[in-house]
Write a protein that holds these residues in place. Sequence first.
Motif, PDB file in Angstrom:
ATOM      1  N   ASP A  53      30.529   8.754  -4.661  1.00 48.28           N
ATOM      2  CA  ASP A  53      30.460   8.569  -6.111  1.00 48.28           C
ATOM      3  C   ASP A  53      29.315   7.598  -6.390  1.00 48.28           C
ATOM      4  OD1 ASP A  53      30.901   8.567  -8.781  1.00 48.28           O
ATOM      5  OD2 ASP A  53      32.867   7.593  -8.721  1.00 48.28           O
ATOM      6  N   GLU A 192      29.778  17.563 -10.805  1.00 52.44           N
ATOM      7  CA  GLU A 192      30.798  16.886 -10.007  1.00 52.44           C
ATOM      8  C   GLU A 192      31.835  17.860  -9.454  1.00 52.44           C
ATOM      9  OE1 GLU A 192      31.669  16.474 -14.421  1.00 52.44           O
ATOM     10  OE2 GLU A 192      29.973  16.076 -13.097  1.00 52.44           O
ATOM     11  N   THR A 219      25.193  12.649  -5.553  1.00 46.45           N
ATOM     12  CA  THR A 219      26.476  13.121  -6.060  1.00 46.45           C
ATOM     13  C   THR A 219      27.160  12.014  -6.858  1.00 46.45           C
ATOM     14  OG1 THR A 219      27.576  12.477  -3.996  1.00 46.45           O
ATOM     15  CG2 THR A 219      26.789  14.747  -4.167  1.00 46.45           C
ATOM     16  N   SER A 221      30.767  11.273  -9.703  1.00 47.76           N
ATOM     17  CA  SER A 221      31.909  11.745 -10.470  1.00 47.76           C
ATOM     18  C   SER A 221      31.536  11.815 -11.944  1.00 47.76           C
ATOM     19  CB  SER A 221      33.098  10.783 -10.297  1.00 47.76           C
ATOM     20  OG  SER A 221      32.787   9.537 -10.918  1.00 47.76           O
TER      21      SER A 221
END
Length: 495
Positions: A53, A192, A219, A221
């Motif tokens: 995250d 996500e 990457t 969230s």
Amino acid sequence: MDNLAPPKPGARPASSFVYDKAFVNGEWVAASSGKTFEVVNPANGKVIGSVPDMDATDTERAIKVAYKAFQSWKETTAKERSTLLRKWANLVNENIEELSKLLTSEMGKPLAEAKGEITYGGGFLELFAEECKRVEGDIIQTPVKSRRLLVLKQPIGVSGMITPWNFPNAMITRKAGAAIAAGCTVVLKPAEDTPYSALALCDLAKEAGIPAGVLNVVTSSRNNAGQVGKTICESPLVTKMSFTGSTAVGKLLLQQCASTVKKVSLELGGNAPFIVFESADVDAAVQGVMGAKFRCSGQTCVCANRIFVHESIYDEFVQKMAVVVEKDLKLGDGIDPGTTQGPLINKKAVEKIEAHVQDAVSKGAKVVCGGKSKGGNFFEPTILTEVTNEMRCSREEIFGPIAGIIRFKTEEEVVGLANATSSGLAGYFYSRDFSQIWRVAERLESGLVGVNEGVISTPDAPFGGWKESGLGSEGGRYGIEEYLEIKYVCMGGLQ
């Protein structure tokens, strides 16, 4: 990963593409905070795995890496870039079965559609492997004998990208393939919901020999998506931004990019009309609308959103379409044989579709088939008749398996209704009147038009929207132009 058959001999198993790290500077890296988030299979709710995250700090690092890599990557020849892109494309094609299973597990679309997307995505890499060798400048006739006027095309620089969950492979290759072909480097944030398809492409890019720092995937969230996007948009080291997603988010990113006057490509929401004129081949139109409406369970920006059918063939069209829906569409886990309709991406999407059906019925629409959720993230393919322009399913992008059918009387009326929207991405119509075909194709206010075809996307053609559906074009020979700057050189003092 569950329910995945063994790979064919020589291919890697799908599970080997499931990475628990992001990809920066050619390495698999964790978030600086150490935080992760889970990725869930929308068909069964099971956790596939977790990925980093990342936040603004991680994104800034990736941008610096890409900027450093750009200094050498921009000096490579078109032939060198072409060779690497071709290798990357070949690796994608060699692993199509396993990449498809991975895509289906995180996104939900039926395996046959997933295979189609991987082929589509590989097609962009093949296309740009060729197009990078066709980037050419110009020599302009000079009004002064002692001067020569030249036009050069050069890579724009570090290119930031944010890609959607509904095409987690092809939207990356369409953007990153063009950028890398042009000599740019990439910092990309995948949706996500579907990071694994992006990371699998990184794996294969590295195997193909694409240098460290040229392709970087961050990457994050949903909670961190805003700061990651803002960092990309406002960084002075990033000179290009490309986004595919909702119109609301696209507008926000455009505002953020204004601070550094970035070149921006946006492919945003749609409200595609699908018109069936009285001269149409009704059976062909029914088949066309099935692909235009129910592909990806209706979750594409070019899906038919408003289906206009001439009053003289309205009942015939509805009857035939209902038969095909009941006969050919099968709801289920995308990995199961025979499934044609996978789940929606999440529960929020199901709730939106339920609200659209309830709104339409409360205003007089009739449910011909479907109309109900089936547990989890599944919703029945639905046909609504007697739909009017006052209903939400006519005014808003549906992004689900609802086919709302509207009557019309005249060409002038229906073209006006088709264009009465702030969106202008795709439009479709069926007609056997040759003069009408030319008139309507030219009058529809959309960047893509399908005439007697319901599925029109191909790597070889430009893809872009009018009005609030976006800026710029991707794909085809036009796609690489989005990642090039034009430079005028005046050579004087010549004898």
